[in-house]
Write a protein that holds these residues in place. Structure first.
Motif, mmCIF file in Angstrom:
data_model
loop_
_atom_site.group_PDB
_atom_site.id
_atom_site.type_symbol
_atom_site.label_atom_id
_atom_site.label_comp_id
_atom_site.label_asym_id
_atom_site.label_seq_id
_atom_site.Cartn_x
_atom_site.Cartn_y
_atom_site.Cartn_z
ATOM 1 N N TYR A 97 -9.335 13.764 1.119
ATOM 2 C CA TYR A 97 -8.187 13.112 0.498
ATOM 3 C C TYR A 97 -6.956 13.212 1.391
ATOM 4 C CZ TYR A 97 -4.714 11.800 -2.967
ATOM 5 O OH TYR A 97 -3.695 11.167 -3.626
ATOM 6 N N ARG A 144 -5.742 5.230 1.688
ATOM 7 C CA ARG A 144 -6.573 5.765 0.615
ATOM 8 C C ARG A 144 -7.274 4.666 -0.173
ATOM 9 N NH1 ARG A 144 -2.170 9.683 0.399
ATOM 10 N NH2 ARG A 144 -2.914 11.604 1.339
ATOM 11 N N TYR A 151 -4.554 9.245 -8.768
ATOM 12 C CA TYR A 151 -3.665 10.333 -9.176
ATOM 13 C C TYR A 151 -4.477 11.479 -9.777
ATOM 14 C CZ TYR A 151 0.099 12.872 -11.491
ATOM 15 O OH TYR A 151 0.957 13.855 -11.907
ATOM 16 N N ALA A 203 -6.327 13.311 -7.093
ATOM 17 C CA ALA A 203 -5.425 14.202 -6.352
ATOM 18 C C ALA A 203 -5.196 15.505 -7.113
ATOM 19 C CB ALA A 203 -4.096 13.496 -6.092
ATOM 20 N N PRO A 263 -0.403 10.556 -4.508
ATOM 21 C CA PRO A 263 -0.398 9.384 -3.632
ATOM 22 C C PRO A 263 0.884 8.564 -3.696
ATOM 23 C CG PRO A 263 -1.693 8.946 -5.583
ATOM 24 C CD PRO A 263 -1.329 10.398 -5.638
#
Length: 233
Positions: A128, A134, A208, A211, A219
């Motif tokens: 990531y 991404r 999100y 993450a 992000p």
């Protein structure tokens, strides 16, 4: 059993026959193929394919439900939920088996899906934070582009996020380790995925959540340069 290949299908008899003509000859010891058919009136004849397990759903459980069923059917350590209209290479199973060395997730996504970190192996957090574009993580939500380790998946989390494009990507939020295949093994039958309702909002929510799950940076929407998924052989 090492690998379960789970094929959800609904009213695509020609596509299913084409897929089975490619995948059935690749069955080896440690690999099983399961077809889960949402069409109770299907004319598919499983007797033509004694090498597979065929499940006819007497009630249509929907695309999300059928994909998610791949996490409860079969006995493989890993599961590959393979779309009935996608086309694997003639050596896809051999290549996949060679990559399954205990990682939670093997990503097969096309190198045309934004940035393509071919050959990466490590943690999802590392992947990531490594990516500049991404969009790769968006493209890799397509079910056919992932092989998942059963024990790393959370079915309940997948159910909670049904109707948000792909329940398997949500169910796999807890996967810690990942590999990215060196070369594509499948032609995904999608040219542009941005057409489905709420695509951008859903994918931003997914990234999100990913993450937060892996401990990566939140992000910036400007980091998504290419929402499209382009087919390659």
């Amino acid at each position: 059993m090492k690998l379960t290949i789970f094929i959800p299908t609904y009213k695509r008899p020609e596509e299913l026959e084409r897929l089975l003509s490619i995948i059935v000859p690749q069955i080896v010891d440690g690999v099983e193929v399961i077809v889960s058919d949402n069409d109770q009136n299907s004319n598919f004849n499983p007797l033509h394919y004694p090498q597979i397990t065929y499940i006819r759903r007497w009630q249509n459980i929907g695309c999300d439900g059928n994909c998610l069923a791949g996490l409860s059917e079969g006995s493989g350590e890993y599961v590959w939920v393979l779309g009935d209209d996608d086309i694997p290479s003639n050596d896809a199973v051999e290549k996949i088996l060679a990559e399954l060395d205990g990682v939670d997730r093997l990503i097969l996504t096309s190198k045309r899906s934004g940035e393509y970190p071919a050959g990466y192996k490590g943690t999802m957090e590392g992947l990531y934070n490594k990516l500049v574009d991404r969009s790769f993580l968006v493209a890799s939500t397509l079910c056919s582009m992932n092989v998942w380790r059963h024990e790393a998946m959370d079915v309940i989390l997948g159910v909670r996020n049904m109707d948000t494009r792909n329940v398997l990507a949500w169910a796999g939020l807890g996967c810690k380790t990942v590999k990215v295949a060196d070369t594509p093994t499948i032609d995904a039958n999608r040219d542009n995925l941005t057409s489905f309702p709420g695509f951008s909002a859903t994918m931003n929510q997914y990234i999100y959540s990913l993450a937060m799950s892996v401990g990566g940076m939140v992000p910036d929407p400007n980091m998504f340069y290419n929402w499209n998924y382009t087919s390659v052989r």
